[in-house]
Write a protein that holds these residues in place. Sequence first.
Motif, PDB file in Angstrom:
ATOM      1  N   GLY A 499       0.844  -1.194   0.000  1.00 16.51           N
ATOM      2  CA  GLY A 499       0.000   0.000   0.000  1.00 16.51           C
ATOM      3  C   GLY A 499       0.874   1.237   0.000  1.00 16.51           C
ATOM      4  N   ALA A 500       0.239   2.396   0.140  1.00 16.67           N
ATOM      5  CA  ALA A 500       0.914   3.694   0.101  1.00 16.67           C
ATOM      6  C   ALA A 500       1.644   3.887  -1.229  1.00 16.67           C
ATOM      7  CB  ALA A 500       1.842   3.891   1.275  1.00 16.67           C
ATOM      8  N   SER A 501       2.438   4.927  -1.302  1.00 16.72           N
ATOM      9  CA  SER A 501       3.117   5.227  -2.555  1.00 16.72           C
ATOM     10  C   SER A 501       4.431   5.916  -2.221  1.00 16.72           C
ATOM     11  CB  SER A 501       2.217   6.122  -3.419  1.00 16.72           C
ATOM     12  OG  SER A 501       2.764   6.261  -4.698  1.00 16.72           O
ATOM     13  N   ALA A 502       5.214   5.236  -1.364  1.00 12.54           N
ATOM     14  CA  ALA A 502       6.344   5.906  -0.718  1.00 12.54           C
ATOM     15  C   ALA A 502       7.377   6.441  -1.704  1.00 12.54           C
ATOM     16  CB  ALA A 502       7.000   4.962   0.275  1.00 12.54           C
ATOM     17  N   LEU A 503       7.691   5.683  -2.737  1.00 15.63           N
ATOM     18  CA  LEU A 503       8.754   6.143  -3.633  1.00 15.63           C
ATOM     19  C   LEU A 503       8.389   7.494  -4.233  1.00 15.63           C
ATOM     20  CD1 LEU A 503      11.353   5.931  -5.202  1.00 15.63           C
ATOM     21  CD2 LEU A 503      10.204   4.437  -6.845  1.00 15.63           C
ATOM     22  N   ASN A 504       7.124   7.631  -4.648  1.00 16.25           N
ATOM     23  CA  ASN A 504       6.687   8.871  -5.287  1.00 16.25           C
ATOM     24  C   ASN A 504       6.373   9.968  -4.279  1.00 16.25           C
ATOM     25  OD1 ASN A 504       6.073   9.487  -8.220  1.00 16.25           O
ATOM     26  ND2 ASN A 504       4.263  10.361  -7.233  1.00 16.25           N
ATOM     27  N   GLN A 505       6.013   9.587  -3.055  1.00 13.68           N
ATOM     28  CA  GLN A 505       5.367  10.523  -2.152  1.00 13.68           C
ATOM     29  C   GLN A 505       6.183  10.958  -0.941  1.00 13.68           C
ATOM     30  OE1 GLN A 505       3.269  11.332  -4.652  1.00 13.68           O
ATOM     31  NE2 GLN A 505       1.963  11.991  -2.966  1.00 13.68           N
ATOM     32  N   VAL A 506       7.461  10.617  -0.875  1.00 10.23           N
ATOM     33  CA  VAL A 506       8.297  11.275   0.125  1.00 10.23           C
ATOM     34  C   VAL A 506       9.420  12.020  -0.585  1.00 10.23           C
ATOM     35  CG1 VAL A 506       7.747   9.593   1.942  1.00 10.23           C
ATOM     36  CG2 VAL A 506       9.871   9.379   0.658  1.00 10.23           C
ATOM     37  N   SER A 507       9.917  13.041   0.093  1.00 11.06           N
ATOM     38  CA  SER A 507      10.931  13.902  -0.509  1.00 11.06           C
ATOM     39  C   SER A 507      12.157  13.090  -0.929  1.00 11.06           C
ATOM     40  CB  SER A 507      11.371  14.961   0.498  1.00 11.06           C
ATOM     41  OG  SER A 507      10.291  15.804   0.799  1.00 11.06           O
ATOM     42  N   GLY A 508      12.809  13.563  -1.991  1.00 13.10           N
ATOM     43  CA  GLY A 508      14.067  12.950  -2.396  1.00 13.10           C
ATOM     44  C   GLY A 508      13.887  11.758  -3.314  1.00 13.10           C
ATOM     45  N   LEU A 509      13.031  11.912  -4.315  1.00  5.16           N
ATOM     46  CA  LEU A 509      12.676  10.791  -5.186  1.00  5.16           C
ATOM     47  C   LEU A 509      13.885  10.243  -5.971  1.00  5.16           C
ATOM     48  CD1 LEU A 509       9.346  10.863  -7.154  1.00  5.16           C
ATOM     49  CD2 LEU A 509      11.280   9.586  -8.007  1.00  5.16           C
ATOM     50  N   MET A 510      14.783  11.128  -6.389  1.00  4.48           N
ATOM     51  CA  MET A 510      15.912  10.646  -7.186  1.00  4.48           C
ATOM     52  C   MET A 510      16.803   9.715  -6.352  1.00  4.48           C
ATOM     53  SD  MET A 510      15.142  11.886 -10.051  1.00  4.48           S
ATOM     54  CE  MET A 510      16.538  11.632 -11.139  1.00  4.48           C
ATOM     55  N   LYS A 511      16.984  10.082  -5.086  1.00  2.00           N
ATOM     56  CA  LYS A 511      17.712   9.192  -4.175  1.00  2.00           C
ATOM     57  C   LYS A 511      16.924   7.910  -3.935  1.00  2.00           C
ATOM     58  CE  LYS A 511      20.689  11.432  -0.785  1.00  2.00           C
ATOM     59  NZ  LYS A 511      20.723  11.776   0.650  1.00  2.00           N
ATOM     60  N   GLY A 512      15.621   8.042  -3.926  1.00  2.00           N
ATOM     61  CA  GLY A 512      14.752   6.888  -3.722  1.00  2.00           C
ATOM     62  C   GLY A 512      14.943   5.843  -4.819  1.00  2.00           C
ATOM     63  N   ILE A 513      15.093   6.316  -6.043  1.00  2.00           N
ATOM     64  CA  ILE A 513      15.316   5.390  -7.155  1.00  2.00           C
ATOM     65  C   ILE A 513      16.644   4.648  -6.956  1.00  2.00           C
ATOM     66  CG2 ILE A 513      15.858   5.312  -9.633  1.00  2.00           C
ATOM     67  CD1 ILE A 513      13.725   7.481 -10.030  1.00  2.00           C
ATOM     68  N   GLU A 514      17.652   5.431  -6.571  1.00  3.21           N
ATOM     69  CA  GLU A 514      18.955   4.810  -6.287  1.00  3.21           C
ATOM     70  C   GLU A 514      18.835   3.747  -5.198  1.00  3.21           C
ATOM     71  OE1 GLU A 514      22.864   6.844  -5.039  1.00  3.21           O
ATOM     72  OE2 GLU A 514      21.685   8.403  -6.041  1.00  3.21           O
ATOM     73  N   ALA A 515      18.100   4.089  -4.146  1.00  4.56           N
ATOM     74  CA  ALA A 515      17.939   3.151  -3.027  1.00  4.56           C
ATOM     75  C   ALA A 515      17.205   1.895  -3.478  1.00  4.56           C
ATOM     76  CB  ALA A 515      17.185   3.824  -1.881  1.00  4.56           C
ATOM     77  N   HIS A 516      16.187   2.083  -4.327  1.00  4.77           N
ATOM     78  CA  HIS A 516      15.460   0.906  -4.820  1.00  4.77           C
ATOM     79  C   HIS A 516      16.373   0.019  -5.660  1.00  4.77           C
ATOM     80  CE1 HIS A 516      11.870   2.737  -3.275  1.00  4.77           C
ATOM     81  NE2 HIS A 516      11.150   1.705  -3.662  1.00  4.77           N
ATOM     82  N   ARG A 517      17.337   0.630  -6.328  1.00  5.30           N
ATOM     83  CA  ARG A 517      18.243  -0.174  -7.158  1.00  5.30           C
ATOM     84  C   ARG A 517      19.361  -0.807  -6.337  1.00  5.30           C
ATOM     85  NH1 ARG A 517      18.405   3.363 -12.787  1.00  5.30           N
ATOM     86  NH2 ARG A 517      16.514   2.423 -13.591  1.00  5.30           N
ATOM     87  N   ARG A 518      19.425  -0.446  -5.068  1.00  5.03           N
ATOM     88  CA  ARG A 518      20.435  -1.023  -4.182  1.00  5.03           C
ATOM     89  C   ARG A 518      19.910  -2.270  -3.470  1.00  5.03           C
ATOM     90  NH1 ARG A 518      24.538   1.633  -1.370  1.00  5.03           N
ATOM     91  NH2 ARG A 518      24.654   3.007  -3.159  1.00  5.03           N
ATOM     92  N   ALA A 519      18.586  -2.309  -3.227  1.00  5.88           N
ATOM     93  CA  ALA A 519      18.012  -3.362  -2.391  1.00  5.88           C
ATOM     94  C   ALA A 519      18.133  -4.739  -3.052  1.00  5.88           C
ATOM     95  CB  ALA A 519      16.547  -3.052  -2.112  1.00  5.88           C
ATOM     96  N   GLU A 520      18.015  -5.781  -2.230  1.00  9.39           N
ATOM     97  CA  GLU A 520      18.024  -7.138  -2.766  1.00  9.39           C
ATOM     98  C   GLU A 520      16.659  -7.555  -3.266  1.00  9.39           C
ATOM     99  OE1 GLU A 520      19.630  -9.987  -0.009  1.00  9.39           O
ATOM    100  OE2 GLU A 520      21.487  -8.854   0.193  1.00  9.39           O
ATOM    101  N   PHE A 521      15.625  -6.974  -2.625  1.00 10.48           N
ATOM    102  CA  PHE A 521      14.281  -7.406  -2.964  1.00 10.48           C
ATOM    103  C   PHE A 521      13.310  -6.254  -2.752  1.00 10.48           C
ATOM    104  CE2 PHE A 521      10.326  -9.892  -1.666  1.00 10.48           C
ATOM    105  CZ  PHE A 521       9.988 -10.217  -2.958  1.00 10.48           C
TER     106      PHE A 521
END
Lengths: 878, 211
Positions: A499-521
């Motif tokens: 649920g929610a939409s954290a990647l789009n809806q918290v500040s710092g989306l460009m860093k968020g994309i980087e973080a998503h590409r760092r995770a294992e899952f």
Amino acid sequence: MSDHADDGLTGPSSLDRRDFLKWGAVAGGSVLAAGGVGAGLPLLKGPRLPWDIDDIGLPPSGPVPLTGGEWIPAPCWHNCGGQRCLLSAYVVEGRVLAVKSDDTHPDSPETPQMRACARGRAQQGQVFGPDRLRYPMKRRNWEPGGGRRELRGEDEWERISWDEALDLTAAELERIMAEHGNESVLELGSTLRRLFTALGGAVTNWGSTSWGTWYHTGPMIGLGDGLSSTSHNDRLDLENCELIVLWGGNPAWSAQGNSMYYYLQARRAGAKFLFIDPYYNDSAMTLADEWVPVRPGTDHALALGMAYALLDEDDPERNPLVDWDFLNRCTVGFDPDHMPEGADPADNVRDYILGRRDGVPKTPEWAARICGVSAPRIRRLARRIARTRRTALLTAWAPARTHDSDSWPQMFLTLGCMTGHIGQQGRMTGVSCWERTADGGPFLVGAGGTGVPPLRGVPRRTTARINNSELWSAILEGEYTAGDGDRRPIDLRAIVHDGASALNQVSGLMKGIEAHRRAEFVLTLNFVYNPNARFSDIVLPVTTQWERHSYFKGNRDHLIWARQVVEPQYEARDDAWIAAELGRRMGIDFADMLPVSPEQQTFNRLAGAWVVGPDGRGRERLVTITKDDIREMGVEGQPQEGRITLPEFREKGIYLVPRRPGDGLGHIAFESFRREPERHPLSTRSGRFELHCQRMAEFVRDVGFSRIDPIPVYRPPAEGYEETFDDFERGIKGPHPLQLITLHYRRRTHSVFDNVGWLRESFPQEFIMSSVDAEARDLATGDVVLIRSRHGSVLRPLFVTERMMPGVVALGEGAWADVDFRTGLDRGGATNVLNGARPTGQGHQGWNTCAVEVTRYRGPQRLPPDWRQPPRQPKGAV
Amino acid sequence: MTTALGFRIDASACIGCRTCVIACKSKNGLPPGRHFRRVVEYSGGGWIPDPEDPTLMAPSGIFAYCLSVSCMHCEEPACLRACPTGALRQRDDGVVVIESSRCAGCRYCEWACPYGALSYDPSSGRMAKCDLCIDLVDGGEEPWCVTACVTRALEVGPIHELRERYGSLDALAPLPPGERTRPRLVITPHPHGQLAGRGTGHSSNPERDLR
Ligand code: SF4
């Protein structure tokens, strides 16, 4: 849920071949292609419309025949800020042909129909839209451990079966938790919360979003946060106002449904409206008698200038402007003689305003330079508010959604206390926004509980909670702030978007994309292919509320009971079923996950529903339930007497408490406190309004991001007006000279509805700029502009208007990011690309303080209107 | 034609929310790009050096208002005159309807109508328009745009009654002056409303690039 607990996959489609081919044709033959992708799997279910549908999931043209079907009260279930409206869907053979709103009773200003907004009426476009997630999917280059993580967001997708999806998800979560502990899983939604609780917990996020600093500061100083508790009078009392000040609010956009209608009643009754806002917004257009443009993030300075003017000009005999009686009896901290216990008398508000504390008198001239309102006008404003006896001093949360604004609610309260506009007819001070716009006071009607017992007794294996502004840096840098001087290491491996939409809806989306590409899952449960889903490894399609058993929601004087409208679309499943199925694979008892059936939950909420007694005292049962009703629902329970029968409630979908002036159901906030503060103390430490609030200063200190004073001291905010300068003293502007505000936009409720064609057409996600700034840059409406902040860049069509204050620009929050990975430019207009993650104060989001520059875009990208762009669909698997 | 029907719009209460537009699209099955009803925004004024503080800018005469417009079911419908095939006709109650089977898709009516009320349907090659929800009105109900309005700014009824109650203003900028087609429309003006043909502002729909 029990209806779907039988199997993992939908049986062969009931759709006949004609419909199937039509669907294939309109979706570019993609269903046929999907037959290859999901080889061996049953055909898709849906769509559920009897005609060709175009790419928005709606009939292409021609009057809709309203025969042979039935109107069903349909959920409008979003966090929309609206008054909570009634929708009704016209259903023929399991297909929705049209949506209308409340016509269950005659409309009157006192007991109005709960009329829906454009979004509610476009709900079909979400439930049946082309970017509906249809079946479980796996990212092609994902494998346990992460696979090619850098491809997240660009990779292709493969359709998989529910069994495979659940097996893979359970196994990967179990592996990560076994190897790295519960503290390696970050849960950013809530629909799997019960599962994670049963597993010993996961890391969660915290921090005020919508509320800004009202969330924590409001209750600590004695006012409500504006949602769970309010500080304004009820809507009928607004008609007693002579003057209504709306400071930083635009209910016509952010609180749709009836709220503007309520304010219009006050205007008809003679109230004047004064708007303080950088934008001459649509609410001001409709209501304002006076508009005072103010720079974002400087409201506090403006209020200080007004407070100074009041003190300066006040003469208790000849020119009484300050309500000393109220200050002395009902507040602490204003002057040295009325300090809370243990406080330094030098730390009083009056001396701070006058400059005796820091040598800087907060004169209107001092304020003018910061806030952009001329000193004479600040004085006139202060006088007008102080001299108008029945004044409502109302604000929305927007001015508090700025960095370093922890003391702003306290400054707002100070102005209310100095003028005494609290606790009497037509007089109030506080937040009037979101669902509670223009109608304060405790609820008069409500639903009972679901009867689902909380899970207890499972030892927690992690208590880590990460502030929203540190989510992505915690993943990237392995550290987070746990308190004052308390930085802790953390090793996050999995992101769960339940649920929610954290990647789009918290500040710092460009860093968020980087973080998503760092995770294992990365796992997403959703019903549309939103940015969370796009950057995931496994995507599980969930049902919308239109496909679920029941929905209860209301507001102060009504309760809605909406029902299931259609069968689950395609292979979508309820979140609760998914949680139970994942749990079963991870050794959790199925019954622990689904202890109460949806039917029984519905019954419990109805049986427990209550309504206030006739004279405003006590509570009565709302629903009359017979033995037959209980038998028909197939639930356990006792018959009872109430105000409305169960069949009538089911059919209408709404119960309204009739209102009229003088009915004893009105509300004057703080009335008894004002009369007898000793007998009716507030829940603050001192029992009074705390203009000096030690608890607030301690709280902010303990959070660990910054320090504040116990009194409302103005702090120039991070990325505020002052930071648009290289040299503020000498007036030399810097590389980001414009101030961006991010608005609740009419196309959406936050990120929800961004995919609906009708709404994309009506509300084009335009970038709003003052005619003065546009002229200086030689820009015009329709130009594609490049908006750059310190944190990211966005492309948007420009909309030039004289209605925006020079120096300020605006963009609606919530549009789905559409980042071009070669250039790094976002074409979707996602504001969190521009807003950086800068934790301050109580760890709230500072969305209205962001410095940007805007230029004409001269690059190669084209930007057709949003509604002409193809729907967002998973590559390779539609 | 004493029973002729018309619209009343309360421009002082219109918040520009487009709920009427979506309700209309829902009732009439209109995809994006087509509409029978629109919301027109009109705004003006500007910024001057603040007379009280030359380091600041001050707003000068800034105003805005919205008008929700559809077919006006005019007393002298320009569309009807322009139609070469007789597909457009006016009912006894003044409602202008189109008989789709007689429409040749020449789009002359679209060009003739000063309110942009006619909508070309590319899938059928024919025109379509607001019919005042006559299926509902004939049965004693109200059009969907009217019952959708969240500020109750739209009303439909016998035009002579509406005129008696709300006056005879039938145009505000940026609409054309009423003389051209004698629209069955009564406007309750916004406090900043400007006379048609003599407005100092400009149309300001952010989505106007669509048309
Ligand atoms: S205001 Fe909210 S509840 Fe009402 S129709 Fe709009 S989205 Fe739905």
